[in-house]
Design a protein around this motif. Structure first.
Motif, mmCIF file in Angstrom:
data_model
loop_
_atom_site.group_PDB
_atom_site.id
_atom_site.type_symbol
_atom_site.label_atom_id
_atom_site.label_comp_id
_atom_site.label_asym_id
_atom_site.label_seq_id
_atom_site.Cartn_x
_atom_site.Cartn_y
_atom_site.Cartn_z
ATOM 1 N N VAL A 96 0.864 -1.183 0.000
ATOM 2 C CA VAL A 96 0.000 0.000 0.000
ATOM 3 C C VAL A 96 0.898 1.230 0.000
ATOM 4 O O VAL A 96 1.765 1.383 0.868
ATOM 5 C CB VAL A 96 -0.954 0.019 1.216
ATOM 6 C CG1 VAL A 96 -1.724 1.338 1.271
ATOM 7 C CG2 VAL A 96 -1.938 -1.148 1.145
ATOM 8 N N LEU A 97 0.702 2.096 -0.996
ATOM 9 C CA LEU A 97 1.463 3.341 -1.118
ATOM 10 C C LEU A 97 0.506 4.502 -0.895
ATOM 11 O O LEU A 97 -0.542 4.585 -1.544
ATOM 12 C CB LEU A 97 2.080 3.445 -2.517
ATOM 13 C CG LEU A 97 2.982 2.281 -2.949
ATOM 14 C CD1 LEU A 97 3.431 2.468 -4.398
ATOM 15 C CD2 LEU A 97 4.189 2.158 -2.025
ATOM 16 N N GLN A 98 0.880 5.382 0.043
ATOM 17 C CA GLN A 98 -0.011 6.498 0.380
ATOM 18 C C GLN A 98 0.705 7.820 0.124
ATOM 19 O O GLN A 98 1.861 7.993 0.518
ATOM 20 C CB GLN A 98 -0.413 6.416 1.859
ATOM 21 C CG GLN A 98 -1.357 7.521 2.296
ATOM 22 C CD GLN A 98 -1.805 7.378 3.744
ATOM 23 O OE1 GLN A 98 -1.136 6.729 4.536
ATOM 24 N NE2 GLN A 98 -2.926 7.979 4.079
ATOM 25 N N GLY A 99 0.013 8.741 -0.495
ATOM 26 C CA GLY A 99 0.566 10.067 -0.722
ATOM 27 C C GLY A 99 -0.223 11.110 0.051
ATOM 28 O O GLY A 99 -1.438 10.984 0.213
ATOM 29 N N ALA A 100 0.489 12.124 0.559
ATOM 30 C CA ALA A 100 -0.186 13.218 1.271
ATOM 31 C C ALA A 100 0.695 14.456 1.191
ATOM 32 O O ALA A 100 1.909 14.360 0.975
ATOM 33 C CB ALA A 100 -0.424 12.839 2.733
ATOM 34 N N GLY B 67 10.866 10.162 5.638
ATOM 35 C CA GLY B 67 10.587 9.124 4.637
ATOM 36 C C GLY B 67 10.652 9.659 3.219
ATOM 37 O O GLY B 67 11.275 10.692 2.939
ATOM 38 N N GLN B 68 9.979 8.963 2.329
ATOM 39 C CA GLN B 68 9.950 9.317 0.903
ATOM 40 C C GLN B 68 9.354 10.715 0.716
ATOM 41 O O GLN B 68 8.381 11.075 1.392
ATOM 42 C CB GLN B 68 9.069 8.292 0.180
ATOM 43 C CG GLN B 68 8.953 8.478 -1.299
ATOM 44 C CD GLN B 68 10.072 7.782 -2.068
ATOM 45 O OE1 GLN B 68 10.941 7.146 -1.478
ATOM 46 N NE2 GLN B 68 10.053 7.921 -3.372
ATOM 47 N N VAL B 69 9.939 11.492 -0.197
ATOM 48 C CA VAL B 69 9.365 12.804 -0.489
ATOM 49 C C VAL B 69 8.925 12.863 -1.948
ATOM 50 O O VAL B 69 9.431 12.128 -2.793
ATOM 51 C CB VAL B 69 10.351 13.955 -0.171
ATOM 52 C CG1 VAL B 69 10.686 13.984 1.311
ATOM 53 C CG2 VAL B 69 11.608 13.853 -1.008
ATOM 54 N N GLY B 70 7.971 13.747 -2.204
ATOM 55 C CA GLY B 70 7.431 13.874 -3.555
ATOM 56 C C GLY B 70 6.050 13.256 -3.618
ATOM 57 O O GLY B 70 5.499 12.813 -2.604
ATOM 58 N N ARG B 71 5.507 13.255 -4.809
ATOM 59 C CA ARG B 71 4.172 12.682 -4.970
ATOM 60 C C ARG B 71 4.268 11.162 -4.916
ATOM 61 O O ARG B 71 5.342 10.591 -5.116
ATOM 62 C CB ARG B 71 3.560 13.167 -6.283
ATOM 63 C CG ARG B 71 3.328 14.680 -6.255
ATOM 64 C CD ARG B 71 2.874 15.177 -7.585
ATOM 65 N NE ARG B 71 1.509 14.769 -7.850
ATOM 66 C CZ ARG B 71 0.434 15.477 -7.509
ATOM 67 N NH1 ARG B 71 0.578 16.639 -6.917
ATOM 68 N NH2 ARG B 71 -0.768 15.042 -7.768
ATOM 69 N N VAL B 72 3.150 10.539 -4.659
ATOM 70 C CA VAL B 72 3.175 9.092 -4.408
ATOM 71 C C VAL B 72 3.700 8.311 -5.622
ATOM 72 O O VAL B 72 4.301 7.236 -5.469
ATOM 73 C CB VAL B 72 1.774 8.605 -3.944
ATOM 74 C CG1 VAL B 72 0.742 8.669 -5.058
ATOM 75 C CG2 VAL B 72 1.850 7.219 -3.340
ATOM 76 N N GLU B 73 3.554 8.889 -6.820
ATOM 77 C CA GLU B 73 4.042 8.188 -8.021
ATOM 78 C C GLU B 73 5.557 7.997 -8.001
ATOM 79 O O GLU B 73 6.079 7.169 -8.756
ATOM 80 C CB GLU B 73 3.709 8.943 -9.312
ATOM 81 C CG GLU B 73 2.305 9.401 -9.505
ATOM 82 C CD GLU B 73 2.048 10.761 -8.905
ATOM 83 O OE1 GLU B 73 1.619 10.770 -7.738
ATOM 84 O OE2 GLU B 73 2.248 11.788 -9.566
ATOM 85 N N THR B 74 6.270 8.787 -7.167
ATOM 86 C CA THR B 74 7.733 8.654 -7.158
ATOM 87 C C THR B 74 8.158 7.233 -6.754
ATOM 88 O O THR B 74 9.250 6.799 -7.088
ATOM 89 C CB THR B 74 8.395 9.669 -6.199
ATOM 90 O OG1 THR B 74 7.825 9.491 -4.909
ATOM 91 C CG2 THR B 74 8.189 11.100 -6.659
#
Ligand SMILES: Cc1cc2nc3c(=O)[nH]c(=O)nc-3n(C[C@H](O)[C@H](O)[C@H](O)COP(=O)(O)OP(=O)(O)OC[C@H]3O[C@@H](n4cnc5c(N)ncnc54)[C@H](O)[C@@H]3O)c2cc1C
Length: 217
Positions: free
Chosen positions: A154-158, A206-213
């Motif tokens: 599960v990948l979540q973007g916010a 954690g990961q930065v940028g939009r979830v598509e990254t």
């Protein structure tokens, strides 16, 4: 004629000023049957419209195996004008009554087998942001409860860290995967924050940028 059912709001968790998790328990019937990915329609009489019932659809975040309540994550729509139902929902308290129509809509269904009849062992990747994560929260819990052995991510973007609704629940699902072993439950949860430079997100490592990254090679 539409016949509304009645439920009690049993739980309200305000995640931030415009994001809330609520739970409903039907008053005169058991928790309705539904499948991950379906939505329930909520309604409330609107005093500004002479008591007319305003109904809106909400994706169900709880899973079908949970027979205790129906859970939803709701964004308060404020612009350009306050949303008619969400403004009422954000004023609702535990114990208040709410109307509902039975869950419907397309379910998230994944085949067990490939067209050639072999078992489908492919990885399942669910990507969502905001309240759009709700169907995948339902789906992930469902796959956990039925003992699905496939790899699930599960990948979540916010934009902001406090919009990562279900971060704890999804992290627990991942911890369960680590504890039990991937052969029993193979689950990963990753989140990306799109505005890491903002002060409010300063703790984010954690990961930065939009979830598509996450999908970039
Ligand atoms: C299948 C499905 C699932 C959904 N799941 C979720 C979910 O899980 N969580 C969630 O939060 N939402 C979800 N929604 C959205 C939800 O159904 C509502 O649309 C949303 O909550 C807004 O409802 P409201 O009555 O508050 O807003 P409304 O009153 O319907 O207003 C909608 C928009 O129109 C604007 N508006 C209203 N009146 C005027 C006017 N006179 N002039 C100009 N603009 C105006 C409002 O400002 C707002 O931007 C889902 C929708 C669908 C179809």
């Amino acid at each position: 004629m539409v016949v509304d059912n009645k439920a009690t709001i049993t739980y309200v968790q305000l995640l931030k000023e415009d994001l809330v998790i609520i739970r409903l328990v039907p008053k005169d019937s058991p928790v309705p049957d539904y499948q991950p990915g379906q939505f329930i329609t909520l309604g409330l009489p609107n005093p500004l419209e002479g008591g007319k019932i305003v109904r809106r659809a909400y994706s169900i975040a709880s899973h079908p195996e949970n027979r205790k309540y129906v859970e939803l994550v709701i964004r308060w729509v404020r612009k350009p004008l306050p949303g008619r139902l969400t403004t009422q929902l954000f004023n609702a308290k535990e114990g208040d009554e709410i109307l509902w129509l039975k869950p419907t809509g397309r379910a998230l269904l994944i085949n067990e087998t490939l067209p050639n009849g072999e078992k489908d062992n492919r990885r399942i990747v669910c990507i969502g942001g905001g309240t759009g994560l709700a169907p995948f929260v339902s789906f992930a819990q469902h796959l956990h409860d039925i003992g699905d052995k496939r790899e699930i991510i599960v990948l979540q973007g916010a934009s902001y860290v406090d919009e990562l609704s279900y971060k704890e629940l999804l992290t627990e699902l991942e911890n369960d995967s680590i504890a039990r072993g991937k052969d029993q439950w193979n689950f990963k949860y990753r989140a990306a924050i799109s505005r890491p430079q903002e002060w409010f997100n300063r703790s984010w490592a954690g990961q930065v940028g939009r979830v598509e990254t996450f999908l970039r090679p």
